[in-house]
Design a protein around this motif. Structure first.
Motif, PDB file in Angstrom:
ATOM      1  N   LYS B  86      48.004  52.903  26.764  1.00 25.05           N
ATOM      2  CA  LYS B  86      48.626  54.229  26.873  1.00 25.05           C
ATOM      3  C   LYS B  86      49.497  54.336  28.127  1.00 25.05           C
ATOM      4  O   LYS B  86      50.368  55.187  28.209  1.00 25.05           O
ATOM      5  N   PHE B  87      49.209  53.476  29.127  1.00 29.44           N
ATOM      6  CA  PHE B  87      49.959  53.556  30.382  1.00 29.44           C
ATOM      7  C   PHE B  87      51.181  52.644  30.381  1.00 29.44           C
ATOM      8  O   PHE B  87      51.848  52.505  31.383  1.00 29.44           O
ATOM      9  N   ASN B  88      51.409  52.006  29.241  1.00 31.81           N
ATOM     10  CA  ASN B  88      52.560  51.111  29.130  1.00 31.81           C
ATOM     11  C   ASN B  88      53.874  51.801  29.496  1.00 31.81           C
ATOM     12  O   ASN B  88      54.772  51.210  30.063  1.00 31.81           O
ATOM     13  N   ARG B  89      53.969  53.110  29.163  1.00 30.64           N
ATOM     14  CA  ARG B  89      55.213  53.840  29.385  1.00 30.64           C
ATOM     15  C   ARG B  89      55.548  53.993  30.871  1.00 30.64           C
ATOM     16  O   ARG B  89      56.694  54.044  31.249  1.00 30.64           O
ATOM     17  N   ILE B  90      54.517  54.100  31.712  1.00 33.71           N
ATOM     18  CA  ILE B  90      54.814  54.278  33.141  1.00 33.71           C
ATOM     19  C   ILE B  90      54.584  52.986  33.924  1.00 33.71           C
ATOM     20  O   ILE B  90      54.411  52.994  35.133  1.00 33.71           O
ATOM     21  N   PHE B  91      54.595  51.868  33.220  1.00 35.26           N
ATOM     22  CA  PHE B  91      54.361  50.596  33.895  1.00 35.26           C
ATOM     23  C   PHE B  91      55.685  49.932  34.285  1.00 35.26           C
ATOM     24  O   PHE B  91      56.600  49.839  33.470  1.00 35.26           O
ATOM     25  N   PHE B  92      55.800  49.544  35.559  1.00 39.42           N
ATOM     26  CA  PHE B  92      56.958  48.755  35.985  1.00 39.42           C
ATOM     27  C   PHE B  92      56.459  47.463  36.612  1.00 39.42           C
ATOM     28  O   PHE B  92      55.528  47.490  37.423  1.00 39.42           O
ATOM     29  N   PRO B  93      57.092  46.342  36.257  1.00 42.06           N
ATOM     30  CA  PRO B  93      56.540  45.047  36.650  1.00 42.06           C
ATOM     31  C   PRO B  93      56.402  44.850  38.155  1.00 42.06           C
ATOM     32  O   PRO B  93      55.477  44.174  38.603  1.00 42.06           O
ATOM     33  N   ASP B  94      57.302  45.416  38.966  1.00 40.78           N
ATOM     34  CA  ASP B  94      57.202  45.092  40.389  1.00 40.78           C
ATOM     35  C   ASP B  94      56.352  46.087  41.171  1.00 40.78           C
ATOM     36  O   ASP B  94      56.331  46.098  42.385  1.00 40.78           O
ATOM     37  N   GLU B  95      55.627  46.909  40.479  1.00 42.48           N
ATOM     38  CA  GLU B  95      54.782  47.898  41.139  1.00 42.48           C
ATOM     39  C   GLU B  95      53.332  47.440  40.970  1.00 42.48           C
ATOM     40  O   GLU B  95      52.871  47.190  39.862  1.00 42.48           O
ATOM     41  N   ILE B  96      52.596  47.252  42.094  1.00 41.53           N
ATOM     42  CA  ILE B  96      51.243  46.697  41.970  1.00 41.53           C
ATOM     43  C   ILE B  96      50.152  47.764  42.035  1.00 41.53           C
ATOM     44  O   ILE B  96      49.028  47.542  41.605  1.00 41.53           O
ATOM     45  N   LYS B  97      50.513  48.987  42.509  1.00 41.32           N
ATOM     46  CA  LYS B  97      49.474  50.011  42.679  1.00 41.32           C
ATOM     47  C   LYS B  97      48.863  50.430  41.340  1.00 41.32           C
ATOM     48  O   LYS B  97      47.657  50.472  41.196  1.00 41.32           O
ATOM     49  N   LEU B  98      49.742  50.705  40.366  1.00 41.22           N
ATOM     50  CA  LEU B  98      49.235  51.166  39.069  1.00 41.22           C
ATOM     51  C   LEU B  98      48.283  50.136  38.437  1.00 41.22           C
ATOM     52  O   LEU B  98      47.174  50.512  38.026  1.00 41.22           O
ATOM     53  N   PRO B  99      48.672  48.846  38.362  1.00 41.86           N
ATOM     54  CA  PRO B  99      47.737  47.874  37.796  1.00 41.86           C
ATOM     55  C   PRO B  99      46.400  47.842  38.519  1.00 41.86           C
ATOM     56  O   PRO B  99      45.351  47.819  37.874  1.00 41.86           O
ATOM     57  N   LEU B 100      46.427  47.898  39.852  1.00 40.83           N
ATOM     58  CA  LEU B 100      45.160  47.856  40.582  1.00 40.83           C
ATOM     59  C   LEU B 100      44.284  49.047  40.225  1.00 40.83           C
ATOM     60  O   LEU B 100      43.103  48.912  39.943  1.00 40.83           O
ATOM     61  N   ILE B 101      44.902  50.239  40.219  1.00 43.70           N
ATOM     62  CA  ILE B 101      44.130  51.441  39.885  1.00 43.70           C
ATOM     63  C   ILE B 101      43.571  51.344  38.474  1.00 43.70           C
ATOM     64  O   ILE B 101      42.389  51.608  38.222  1.00 43.70           O
ATOM     65  N   LEU B 102      44.426  50.901  37.544  1.00 41.14           N
ATOM     66  CA  LEU B 102      43.979  50.841  36.146  1.00 41.14           C
ATOM     67  C   LEU B 102      42.836  49.850  35.979  1.00 41.14           C
ATOM     68  O   LEU B 102      41.847  50.132  35.296  1.00 41.14           O
ATOM     69  N   ILE B 103      42.969  48.680  36.614  1.00 37.32           N
ATOM     70  CA  ILE B 103      41.914  47.676  36.464  1.00 37.32           C
ATOM     71  C   ILE B 103      40.623  48.178  37.110  1.00 37.32           C
ATOM     72  O   ILE B 103      39.526  48.011  36.569  1.00 37.32           O
ATOM     73  N   PHE B 104      40.765  48.837  38.258  1.00 39.56           N
ATOM     74  CA  PHE B 104      39.607  49.409  38.939  1.00 39.56           C
ATOM     75  C   PHE B 104      38.857  50.362  38.007  1.00 39.56           C
ATOM     76  O   PHE B 104      37.653  50.247  37.805  1.00 39.56           O
ATOM     77  N   PHE B 105      39.608  51.274  37.403  1.00 41.82           N
ATOM     78  CA  PHE B 105      38.932  52.255  36.537  1.00 41.82           C
ATOM     79  C   PHE B 105      38.469  51.645  35.226  1.00 41.82           C
ATOM     80  O   PHE B 105      37.467  52.075  34.659  1.00 41.82           O
ATOM     81  N   SER B 106      39.163  50.612  34.755  1.00 41.05           N
ATOM     82  CA  SER B 106      38.700  49.941  33.543  1.00 41.05           C
ATOM     83  C   SER B 106      37.341  49.317  33.780  1.00 41.05           C
ATOM     84  O   SER B 106      36.439  49.412  32.944  1.00 41.05           O
ATOM     85  N   ASP B 107      37.186  48.667  34.941  1.00 43.24           N
ATOM     86  CA  ASP B 107      35.900  48.037  35.224  1.00 43.24           C
ATOM     87  C   ASP B 107      34.811  49.087  35.385  1.00 43.24           C
ATOM     88  O   ASP B 107      33.681  48.893  34.953  1.00 43.24           O
ATOM     89  N   LEU B 108      35.179  50.216  35.993  1.00 41.48           N
ATOM     90  CA  LEU B 108      34.215  51.312  36.112  1.00 41.48           C
ATOM     91  C   LEU B 108      33.785  51.794  34.731  1.00 41.48           C
ATOM     92  O   LEU B 108      32.597  51.953  34.441  1.00 41.48           O
TER      93      LEU B 108
END
Lengths: 289, 172
Positions: B86-108
């Protein structure tokens, strides 16, 4: 208009939410099937044996080799000291051993008199190496590198050193999955060696963080069970062979019902550093119902 | 086809690493959750469908080897992959904050769902213990590993997308 109706000339694609729905149904189906029957265990073990186990075996070997090398470097110094201590201990133990051999001689004679099998050392055992551990942090099951081609079967007991590790719950051609007694959903029927009082040893993730697990339902009206007593597998267990050491009682409490006791067990096996295990290739004798 | 082979390779590689090598460098008995990193990354990089398929197969692999019932992990991972999509729309390849946050919450989310399905339902109510001793350490360790693993996954995905674009142009 429904998104799955195909327009002319357009490539057919299934939208994500439909796929999600279908796979959810599939998963639910699988859960129900595997929970209630064991229809799927044969194909699963085939997949595992064919695809993953050889790889796990190799990677595991390489990993453990690297790990051992790095630990060796760290440990050389402490090993030198330890060596001195151990040499002193050998002398001590040799004396003790001679004494014990005499006792043993007496014991064998007595056993012959009673026509009892001596336990434990007479079971046929197969050594196996742990090649993979549970992928998560919640349970303590692991995979070993021998399977039914080496004569292993479901429910065979697994030991390490002198104590009980668990039992085989799943077996493939060259691998077997072992559920350990510290697993949160494992219950083992045991008894106190000195008094033969039965109890239940159950794995507990929370307590295991402190290095112990729980025992329950000990009936001991005479208050003869004390801390430090050995707990072994019981005669009445239908999975475990009798007399295998589980651990030592480290705490006894009287339950609130005043009838039974519960407490903590310190395990005989060091589960953190398991590498090789022994599988007893003999099943507990059970009565067909 | 190339993407399919790379996916199979990645899933099996991560599974093998997680069950073998990472047990040699566990901290306090905790191993990082590589499968979540993989599932979540492909979820937000490629969209819902890829995410849910990755999740399904990652989970299934874990089920086959370590679970008592088949399909539970597959289902949890699948929903995590799908939600990340669902977050594909706001994903930009050179931005690392969003992936970190998403992975953090996915693991939670994974830790919580796993606790509810396999522990809470067996009357283990000590959520705070499980949170502090298992879920949180796993999240932190996973995030640490993500810092190294995610750039690799991203690079691999970019290479694949480039080669797909090139071959698509050839046919036009």
């Amino acid at each position: 208009m429904s998104p799955i109706i195909k327009k002319k000339g357009e490539k057919f694609t299934l939208p994500g939410k439909y796929l999600l729905f279908i796979l959810t149904l599939l998963c639910t189906g699988l859960i129900v099937i595997t929970f209630s029957t064991d229809l799927l265990s044969a194909p699963i073990s085939a997949v595992g044996g064919f695809l993953i186990t050889p790889l796990q075996n190799g990677v595991s070997k390489a990993g453990s080799w690297l790990n051992t090398r790095s630990e060796e470097l760290v440990q050389i110094r402490s090993l030198l000291n330890e060596n001195e201590e151990l040499k002193a201990k050998i002398d001590e133990l040799t004396m003790e051993n001679i004494k014990l051999q005499q006792d043993r001689y007496e014991l064998t004679n007595l056993r012959e008199l009673f026509d009892l099998d001596s336990q434990y050392d007479e079971y046929d055992m197969v050594g196996a190496r742990i090649i993979a551990k549970d992928s998560g942090n919640w349970f303590h099951s692991f995979v070993i590198n021998k399977g039914y081609e080496d004569g292993l079967m479901i429910d065979m007991n697994v030991l390490a050193g002198s104590g009980l590790v668990g039992r085989i719950v799943d077996v493939g051609p060259d691998w077997a999955k072992v559920m350990s007694i510290i697993d949160d959903n494992s219950n083992t029927s045991g008894m106190v060696l000195s008094t033969s009082d039965a109890l239940i040893v159950s794995g507990d993730l929370e307590l295991y963080a402190e290095g112990v697990i729980r025992f329950e339902k000990l009936i001991d009206h005479a208050d003869r069970v004390v801390e430090g007593d050995k707990i072994v597998t019981s005669n009445v267990s239908d999975k475990y062979l009798p007399g295998i050491l589980i651990g030592y009682i480290s705490k006894v409490n009287v339950d609130s019902n005043n009838l039974t006791k519960s407490g903590l067990v310190t395990l005989a096996v060091d589960f953190e550093h398991l590498e090789e295990v022994l599988v007893i290739t003999e099943l507990k004798q059970t009565v067909e119902e | 086809m190339k993407r399919f082979l790379v996916s199979v390779f990645l899933i099996i590689l991560c599974f093998l690493l997680q069950t073998t090598v990472f047990h040699w460098m566990e901290f306090g008995g905790i191993v990082p959750n590589l499968m979540i990193v993989l599932t979540a990354s492909f979820g937000f990089m490629r969209g819902e469908k890829t995410g849910l398929l990755y999740g399904f197969f990652c989970g299934l692999l874990i089920d086959i080897f370590f679970a008592n019932v088949l399909g539970l992990n597959a289902m949890i991972y699948m929903y995590i992959g799908y939600s990340n999509g669902k977050f594909n729309r706001i994903f930009f390849p050179d931005e690392i904050k969003l992936p970190l946050i998403l992975i953090f919450f996915s693991d939670l989310a994974y830790g919580f769902l796993y606790y509810v399905t396999l522990f809470l339902l067996r009357r283990r109510f000590q959520l705070d213990f499980y949170f502090w001793h298992i879920i949180l350490p796993e999240m932190v360790y996973t995030i640490l590993i993500t810092l190294f693993l995610y750039p690799l996954i991203l690079w691999m995905n970019n290479r694949l997308e480039d080669s797909e674009k090139r071959s698509a142009r050839k046919f036009v």
